[in-house]
Scaffold this active site. Structure first.
Site, PDB file in Angstrom:
ATOM      1  N   HIS A  51       0.854  -1.184   0.000  1.00 16.73           N
ATOM      2  CA  HIS A  51       0.000   0.000   0.000  1.00 16.73           C
ATOM      3  C   HIS A  51       0.890   1.233   0.000  1.00 16.73           C
ATOM      4  O   HIS A  51       1.290   1.726   1.058  1.00 16.73           O
ATOM      5  CB  HIS A  51      -0.908  -0.039   1.235  1.00 16.73           C
ATOM      6  CG  HIS A  51      -2.021   0.952   1.199  1.00 16.73           C
ATOM      7  ND1 HIS A  51      -2.293   1.797   2.258  1.00 16.73           N
ATOM      8  CD2 HIS A  51      -2.942   1.237   0.245  1.00 16.73           C
ATOM      9  CE1 HIS A  51      -3.338   2.556   1.952  1.00 16.73           C
ATOM     10  NE2 HIS A  51      -3.744   2.236   0.740  1.00 16.73           N
ATOM     11  N   CYS A 146      12.541   1.143  15.630  1.00 10.51           N
ATOM     12  CA  CYS A 146      13.125  -0.078  15.053  1.00 10.51           C
ATOM     13  C   CYS A 146      14.184   0.296  14.024  1.00 10.51           C
ATOM     14  O   CYS A 146      15.293  -0.221  14.042  1.00 10.51           O
ATOM     15  CB  CYS A 146      12.031  -0.932  14.416  1.00 10.51           C
ATOM     16  SG  CYS A 146      10.829  -1.559  15.598  1.00 10.51           S
ATOM     17  N   SER A 167      15.670  -3.893  14.858  1.00 13.31           N
ATOM     18  CA  SER A 167      14.651  -4.935  14.969  1.00 13.31           C
ATOM     19  C   SER A 167      13.829  -4.929  13.694  1.00 13.31           C
ATOM     20  O   SER A 167      13.324  -3.877  13.294  1.00 13.31           O
ATOM     21  CB  SER A 167      13.757  -4.667  16.183  1.00 13.31           C
ATOM     22  OG  SER A 167      12.693  -5.598  16.255  1.00 13.31           O
ATOM     23  N   ASP A 169      10.820  -6.908  11.463  1.00  8.62           N
ATOM     24  CA  ASP A 169       9.733  -7.839  11.179  1.00  8.62           C
ATOM     25  C   ASP A 169       9.785  -8.136   9.682  1.00  8.62           C
ATOM     26  O   ASP A 169       9.389  -7.317   8.856  1.00  8.62           O
ATOM     27  CB  ASP A 169       8.411  -7.174  11.584  1.00  8.62           C
ATOM     28  CG  ASP A 169       7.170  -7.971  11.231  1.00  8.62           C
ATOM     29  OD1 ASP A 169       7.269  -8.944  10.460  1.00  8.62           O
ATOM     30  OD2 ASP A 169       6.080  -7.604  11.715  1.00  8.62           O
ATOM     31  N   ASN A 177       9.774  -0.651   5.146  1.00 14.30           N
ATOM     32  CA  ASN A 177      10.999   0.087   5.454  1.00 14.30           C
ATOM     33  C   ASN A 177      11.859   0.283   4.213  1.00 14.30           C
ATOM     34  O   ASN A 177      12.428   1.366   4.013  1.00 14.30           O
ATOM     35  CB  ASN A 177      11.799  -0.638   6.526  1.00 14.30           C
ATOM     36  CG  ASN A 177      11.036  -0.883   7.813  1.00 14.30           C
ATOM     37  OD1 ASN A 177      11.129  -1.967   8.393  1.00 14.30           O
ATOM     38  ND2 ASN A 177      10.250   0.084   8.266  1.00 14.30           N
ATOM     39  N   HIS A 207      13.632 -11.136  12.209  1.00 16.20           N
ATOM     40  CA  HIS A 207      12.782 -12.219  12.687  1.00 16.20           C
ATOM     41  C   HIS A 207      11.527 -12.374  11.834  1.00 16.20           C
ATOM     42  O   HIS A 207      10.971 -11.398  11.331  1.00 16.20           O
ATOM     43  CB  HIS A 207      12.386 -11.988  14.155  1.00 16.20           C
ATOM     44  CG  HIS A 207      11.939 -10.592  14.446  1.00 16.20           C
ATOM     45  ND1 HIS A 207      12.833  -9.603  14.812  1.00 16.20           N
ATOM     46  CD2 HIS A 207      10.723 -10.003  14.417  1.00 16.20           C
ATOM     47  CE1 HIS A 207      12.180  -8.470  15.006  1.00 16.20           C
ATOM     48  NE2 HIS A 207      10.881  -8.690  14.764  1.00 16.20           N
ATOM     49  N   SER A 263       1.956  -8.110  15.477  1.00 18.13           N
ATOM     50  CA  SER A 263       2.273  -8.431  16.872  1.00 18.13           C
ATOM     51  C   SER A 263       2.618  -7.141  17.598  1.00 18.13           C
ATOM     52  O   SER A 263       3.564  -6.445  17.220  1.00 18.13           O
ATOM     53  CB  SER A 263       3.446  -9.414  16.946  1.00 18.13           C
ATOM     54  OG  SER A 263       3.085 -10.665  16.396  1.00 18.13           O
TER      55      SER A 263
END
EC number: 2.1.1.45
Length: 264
Positions: A51, A146, A167, A169, A177, A207, A263
């Protein structure tokens, strides 16, 4: 993008099962890097539809120095809703740190304005850095940053950016990102009279959440399609004068969207 598929495979093949703050559980590994030549196309994932409106409005929101989700909601973007308080506030997150970093003496620093000026006046500087990791304000943030530090590099008339993301995702966050910082690099190149170079994405903890493994495997089964192109609708002199309508995405032909739970 082949780089992203290789990234997913690396985490699945070399990662280990690891607990996490959210309680969801992950497959995680530490340290990775991807590189994208921005002259070869705009690096927006084609193995699932992204998007772009959310990506662009979030970046514009950061650049405004805003930390309330009202602007995002008014533009149909909901990606920060889960972390906002009852008034829509998030605390001193990205926009605050980028535009009004508060130092120990109480002085506020507009890192983005300083960055643009330094790129124009001292392009060989090795200090073209913006940090969102303000240790003194981490506990006041709804979510600590992050993607926490990025640096620019000017060579042969081209502007490159390297991001350090503590970090990541892999399924939900990283595709956003990549596109967001590629867009940031392109708009800074635009206002400083440079050409886009590379976007380099460097990671700490990468992760895949346990409830995203099926979706990641589906993406790995899909073929990579040609990258879209991004162009600007007009000449913009200041990075703070961009509007969503200034960004034109052409030839974006992705596979269908894949849903995944966030999450928190």
């Amino acid at each position: 993008m082949k780089q992203y598929k290789d990234f997913c495979r690396h985490v699945l093949e070399h990662g280990e099962k690891k607990g996490d703050r959210t309680g969801t559980g992950t497959i995680s590994t530490f340290g990775y890097q991807m590189r994208f030549n921005l002259r070869e196309g705009f690096p927006m994932l084609t193995t699932k539809k992204l998007h772009f409106k959310s990506i662009a409005h979030e970046l514009l929101w950061f650049l405004k120095g805003d930390t309330n989700v009202r602007y995002l909601q008014e533009n149909g973007v909901r990606i920060w809703n889960e972390w906002a308080d009852e008034n829509g506030e998030l605390g001193p997150v990205y926009g605050s740190q980028w535009r009004s970093w508060r130092g120990a003496d109480g002085e506020t620093i507009d890192q983005i304005s300083r960055l643009i000026e330094d790129i124009k006046t001292n392009p060989n500087s090795r200090r073209l850095i913006v940090s969102a990791w303000n240790v003194g304000e981490i506990d006041k943030m709804a979510l600590p940053p992050c993607h926490c530090l990025f640096q620019f590099y000017v060579s042969d008339g081209k502007l490159s950016c390297q991001l350090y993301q503590r970090s990541a995702d892999v399924f939900l966050g990283v595709p956003f990102n990549i596109a967001s910082y590629a867009l940031l690099t392109m708009i800074i190149a635009h206002v400083t009279g440079l050409e886009p170079g590379e976007f380099i994405h460097t990671f700490g903890d990468v992760h895949i959440y346990q409830n995203h493994i099926e979706q990641v495997n589906l993406q790995l089964e899909r073929d990579v399609r040609p990258l879209p192109q991004l162009r600007f609708a007009r000449k913009v002199d200041s990075i703070f004068n961009f509007a969503f309508e200034d960004f034109i995405i052409e030839d974006y032909d992705p596979h269908p969207h894949i849903k995944g739970a966030v999450s928190v």
